[in-house]
Design a protein around this motif. Structure first.
Motif, short mmCIF file in Angstrom:
data_model
loop_
_atom_site.label_atom_id
_atom_site.label_comp_id
_atom_site.label_asym_id
_atom_site.label_seq_id
_atom_site.Cartn_x
_atom_site.Cartn_y
_atom_site.Cartn_z
N GLU A 128 -9.93 -9.44 -4.04
CA GLU A 128 -8.72 -8.63 -4.07
C GLU A 128 -7.59 -9.21 -3.23
O GLU A 128 -6.50 -8.63 -3.19
CB GLU A 128 -9.02 -7.21 -3.56
N LYS A 129 -7.81 -10.34 -2.57
CA LYS A 129 -6.77 -10.94 -1.74
C LYS A 129 -5.49 -11.13 -2.56
O LYS A 129 -5.54 -11.47 -3.74
CB LYS A 129 -7.22 -12.30 -1.19
N ASN A 130 -4.37 -10.88 -1.93
CA ASN A 130 -3.05 -11.05 -2.56
C ASN A 130 -2.80 -10.07 -3.71
O ASN A 130 -1.99 -10.35 -4.60
CB ASN A 130 -2.85 -12.48 -3.07
N THR A 131 -3.46 -8.90 -3.67
CA THR A 131 -3.22 -7.89 -4.70
C THR A 131 -2.88 -6.56 -4.04
O THR A 131 -3.21 -6.31 -2.87
CB THR A 131 -4.46 -7.68 -5.58
N ALA A 132 -2.26 -5.67 -4.83
CA ALA A 132 -1.95 -4.33 -4.32
C ALA A 132 -3.22 -3.57 -3.99
O ALA A 132 -3.25 -2.76 -3.04
CB ALA A 132 -1.14 -3.57 -5.37
N ALA A 133 -4.30 -3.82 -4.75
CA ALA A 133 -5.56 -3.13 -4.48
C ALA A 133 -6.04 -3.38 -3.05
O ALA A 133 -6.58 -2.49 -2.39
CB ALA A 133 -6.62 -3.59 -5.49
N SER A 134 -5.85 -4.61 -2.57
CA SER A 134 -6.28 -4.92 -1.21
C SER A 134 -5.50 -4.11 -0.19
O SER A 134 -6.05 -3.67 0.84
CB SER A 134 -6.11 -6.43 -0.93
N LEU A 135 -4.22 -3.89 -0.44
CA LEU A 135 -3.40 -3.10 0.49
C LEU A 135 -3.85 -1.65 0.50
O LEU A 135 -3.94 -1.03 1.58
CB LEU A 135 -1.93 -3.20 0.09
N ILE A 136 -4.13 -1.09 -0.66
CA ILE A 136 -4.60 0.30 -0.74
C ILE A 136 -5.92 0.45 0.00
O ILE A 136 -6.10 1.36 0.82
CB ILE A 136 -4.76 0.74 -2.21
N ARG A 137 -6.85 -0.46 -0.27
CA ARG A 137 -8.16 -0.39 0.37
C ARG A 137 -8.03 -0.57 1.89
O ARG A 137 -8.67 0.14 2.67
CB ARG A 137 -9.08 -1.47 -0.20
#
Length: 426
Positions: free
Chosen positions: A118-127
């Protein structure tokens, strides 16, 4: 309230006072924007849901150019471009966020550990935001949300920090009872960006988005930065903030951005410190004869910029607090010239033929001399400049800049008084 009630409240003008407060001259655009967002939420997640409306602004750097990575001082402000969200709790222990124009992100809160995929994705920020909320002892839970953003990507207005802030604001309001402070939400966003997204960002972007208004931050102790609100009524100052997108190419600029902190640290290390804030300015000036053989000339010039701009920030803050906008503008111009001459981040020496920022600054000086202020915006090398433009010169300035850089490339903004918010609380 339920989605249909929320839509009725929007269309009847029940949120107009909040829109005026948050958006200034952009307020008339918001009824349609928010009503459409509620409609999109209903299409995705069903009508009749209990929802809230949330907003988190982009931010602009006003003072302290490339000072934060040396544990220096900065002056930043939230602007009236933002990410908005319609969100409602669910019982699935899953966060689903549909951002306009992107695939839906789905985060199962039973596992909030870092995922390399998930690095460099919005999903990583949410998590990452959810993980830090839980680690700090705040209640978290599932929710569904639709978001849409007016924060310009690549503009230096921090669209990623605005997204982190709105995720934190939604969790805070929907589950944590508003217990997390704006400063904590900013720190949570930075943690998510560093540990989950994989970007070693500073804290200025998140603070500007989460706290809002003019804020000054002293990063001397990066674990406990000193954040102060700067009270100044920009809405009645007689000026508008313009961010001009020069359309420069950001490709292959990673080395340019990385060189500035590396070179500044090289000077600090030659004097026994880790960053320039560790070294007293008088120590640096006295050591110049010996330093020239140890450090490059550009590194020394960048150190000159750091010390001067770090000292300028509190003077800009004092000018705003005293209501002395003339002195504030003078310091903005002074800072911009330091960035141009000493920091040297207005164009890349790898491509001197392309100098969009230089051209925009030259035009701004020609159009605004004696009246306004102008400077490079953000990291530099390509992208945007910032100008404080008197309202009576605004139409002419915008027309002149867009004649050269293209239609809709001069963005007229105001300073927003607050950061991440639940609109129903305003």
């Amino acid at each position: 309230m339920k989605t249909q009630e929320m839509r009725s409240r929007i269309t009847s003008g029940g949120l107009d006072r909040a829109f005026d407060y948050l958006y200034s001259e952009k307020a008339p655009l918001q009824r349609e924007r928010y009503e459409a967002a509620v409609g999109e939420f209903e299409k995705l997640f069903g009508a009749g849901r209990e929802v809230g409306l949330f907003s988190a602004p982009g931010r602009t750097e006003v003072g302290g150019n490339h000072t934060d990575h040396q544990q220096g001082r900065v002056l930043a402000a939230g602007v009236n471009l933002d990410v908005i969200a319609v969100a409602g709790r669910n019982d699935d222990n899953v966060i689903r966020i549909q951002s306009a124009g992107f695939p839906m992100d789905t985060i199962d809160l039973s596992d909030v550990s870092v995922r390399e995929c998930e690095k460099n994705t919005a999903a990583s920020l949410i998590r990452g935001v959810a993980a830090k909320f839980a680690a700090l002892g705040y209640r978290i839970g599932g929710f569904d949300a639709y978001t849409t953003s007016s924060v310009l990507k690549g503009s230096g207005l921090s669209s990623s920090a605005a997204f982190e802030t709105i995720v934190g604001t939604m969790l805070n309001c929907l589950y944590a009872g508003g217990a997390a402070t704006p400063v904590q939400i900013a720190q949570i966003g930075q943690y998510a960006e560093n540990a989950y997204f994989g970007k070693p960002s500073g804290l200025m972007d998140q603070m500007g988005c989460s706290v809002g208004g003019f804020i000054t931050i002293d990063f001397q102790n990066p674990e406990k930065p000193v954040v102060e609100k700067v009270d100044f009524d920009f809405a009645h100052s007689g000026y508008k903030l313009c961010v001009v997108d020069t359309g420069g190419n950001h490709a292959d600029l990673t080395g340019d951005y990385a060189a500035a902190p590396v070179e500044m640290r090289a000077v600090a290390e030659a004097l026994g410190g880790k960053v320039l804030r560790d070294v007293a300015p008088e120590t640096f000036y006295a050591a110049l004869p010996a330093l020239r053989g140890k450090c490059t000339d550009r590194a020394l010039l960048r150190a000159f910029h750091f010390y001067a701009d770090n000292d300028r920030v509190p003077r800009q803050v004092a000018a705003l607090r005293a209501g002395d906008f003339e002195e504030f503008k003078r310091l903005v111009i002074e800072s911009g010239r330091s960035s141009y001459m000493y920091l040297q981040n207005v164009y890349t020496c790898k491509n001197p033929d392309e100098q969009g920022l230089s051209l925009a600054l030259a035009m701004s000086e020609h159009l605004l001399a004696g009246r306004g202020a102008w400077r490079v915006h953000g990291g530099g090398f390509a992208g945007t400049i910032q100008a404080f433009v008197p309202e009576d010169l605004l139409d002419g300035y915008k027309a002149a800049m867009e004649a050269v850089f293209g239609a809709n490339h001069c963005h007229v903004l105001s300073i927003r008084p607050v950061g991440g918010v639940d609109l129903c609380d305003l």
